[in-house]
Design an enzyme around this catalytic site. Structure first.
Site, PDB file in Angstrom:
ATOM      1  CD1 TRP A   1      18.566  72.256  48.271  1.00 43.82           C
ATOM      2  CD2 TRP A   1      18.645  70.969  46.456  1.00 43.82           C
ATOM      3  NE1 TRP A   1      17.369  71.596  48.195  1.00 43.82           N
ATOM      4  CE2 TRP A   1      17.384  70.794  47.090  1.00 43.82           C
ATOM      5  CE3 TRP A   1      18.914  70.247  45.295  1.00 43.82           C
ATOM      6  CZ2 TRP A   1      16.410  69.933  46.594  1.00 43.82           C
ATOM      7  CZ3 TRP A   1      17.939  69.381  44.803  1.00 43.82           C
ATOM      8  CH2 TRP A   1      16.710  69.243  45.442  1.00 43.82           C
TER       9      TRP A   1
ATOM     10  CG  ASP B   1      20.981  76.787  43.514  1.00 41.39           C
ATOM     11  OD1 ASP B   1      19.952  77.461  43.308  1.00 41.39           O
ATOM     12  OD2 ASP B   1      20.954  75.588  43.855  1.00 41.39           O
TER      13      ASP B   1
ATOM     14  CE  LYS C   1      13.918  74.856  45.994  1.00 38.80           C
ATOM     15  NZ  LYS C   1      13.150  73.763  46.584  1.00 38.80           N
TER      16      LYS C   1
END
Length: 365
Positions: free
Chosen positions: A102, A171, A195
């Site tokens: 990511w 993030d 999530k």
């Protein structure tokens, strides 16, 4: 059909109590006689909800008053573009610490809008976070970007980097609200909700006010933090239902005792799985270095560090027969992955642990 134990990495399990609340409010939100799905985003009903969700975010994370809380469409990947579009103008360059898939995607997106310095050398295997003494930070960078928990590779920071005064951008998509965080150490924190804190469709962004008003002229208004802050996240029709669900999940966290309780449970749940891996004499293999193993996403292989396809397929088949679902590793890395987010109970993780023990006893001979 057996009881389902959902270990999906996202969209992930939500608290059962929240589902009951959603069912009760679905067609008659806050006594309005209609669903939130058909309520105007300019109504007093939604304006009240918008403030309530901001308030619970601020309480849980003790967000200082000089930070804006934004609810934006586009998920975490939308913010991969929004971060450079809003911040890179100061110097035209940014530092990215790539520790998994990511953060690598975020760096790739940022290259469209300025120069990106990769703080640590690229690698094909993400299993560790190098000590900061090995980082090549650029003092001229507009910001330093990290991903605090790599959902795919299972690498999680156990420290907050010292960026020598350069704004730190994080993030936190997959470990948001799993523990307390000193927000004042960050310039920006962001993440998709699906999530650990809700469902897909909304990104939560927490941005320090002095970092506003730096947007590149090419930035679309929908990604412009300054414009969205001025409009209190209601520039256009926001993803209202996703914001509502996020708010109900965060209120559930608060009722459970807050982030200290979430952190304690995260340690207990992840330790159950990691201990079995460590005690399996190499039958189960966790690739990530112990000090940065994620408490949210636990990837492992069977048979060796490279895995045994036949055994792993049998493990997954047996797990599904018991209701233990969404355990297949990400397609980029293979193997098995158990995500133990806030909503996953200790009892559910114990069920997986018991299955892992039984599978080991059956196949380790």
């Amino acid at each position: 059909m057996p009881k389902v134990y959902n270990f999906g990495a996202g969209p992930a399990k939500m608290p059962e109590e929240v589902y009951e609340i959603i069912r009760n409010e679905f067609t008659n939100f806050e006594g309005s006689g209609i669903s939130l799905l058909e309520t105007s985003h300019r109504s007093s009903t939604y304006l009240k909800l918008n403030k309530e969700v901001q308030d619970v975010v601020r309480r849980l994370l003790n967000v200082p008053q000089n930070y804006k809380i934004l609810f934006l469409a586009g998920g975490g990947q939308g913010q991969f573009a929004a971060v450079p579009l809003n911040l890179i103008s100061r110097t035209g360059t940014a530092d990215y610490v790539v520790t998994g898939a990511w953060s690598a995607k975020a760096a790739k997106e940022a290259k469209k809008y300025g120069k990106v310095n990769l703080v640590i050398p690229p690698t094909d295997r993400y299993v560790n976070i190098p000590d900061q003494s090995q980082w090549n930070l650029d003092p001229n960078a507009s910001y330093v970007h990290i991903c605090t928990n790599e959902t795919i590779h299972g690498v999680e920071y156990d420290f907050i980097p010292d960026t020598k005064g350069v704004p730190l951008v994080a993030d936190m998509s997959s470990n948001f609200m799993s523990k307390k965080v000193d927000v004042s150490k960050f310039g920006v924190i962001y993440g998709g909700a699906q999530k650990n804190i809700g469902t897909s469709g909304v990104a939560l962004v927490i941005v320090r006010e002095d970092l506003l008003n730096q947007t590149l002229p090419i930035c679309p208004s929908i990604l412009d933090w300054t414009i969205n802050a001025k409009n209190d996240s209601i520039l256009n029709t926001p993803p209202m239902f996703a914001i509502y669900i996020m708010g109900r999940v965060l209120q559930w966290i608060e009722r459970q005792g807050g982030l200290d309780v979430m952190a304690e449970l995260a340690t207990k749940k992840s330790s159950l799985i990691y201990n079995i891996i460590e005690e399996s004499n190499g039958f189960y293999c966790a690739p990530v270095a112990k000090n940065v193993r994620s408490k949210m996403n636990i990837p492992f292989r069977i048979g060796s560090i490279e895995g045994n396809d036949a055994l792993e397929k049998e493990f997954l088949k047996g797990a599904e027969a018991l209701g233990l679902i969404q355990l297949k590793g990400h397609r980029d890395v293979g193997g098995i992955r158990a995500s133990t987010y806030n909503a996953v109970t200790l009892e559910e993780v114990q069920a997986l642990a018991n299955y892992m023990k039984d599978f080991y006893k059956k196949h380790s001979k």
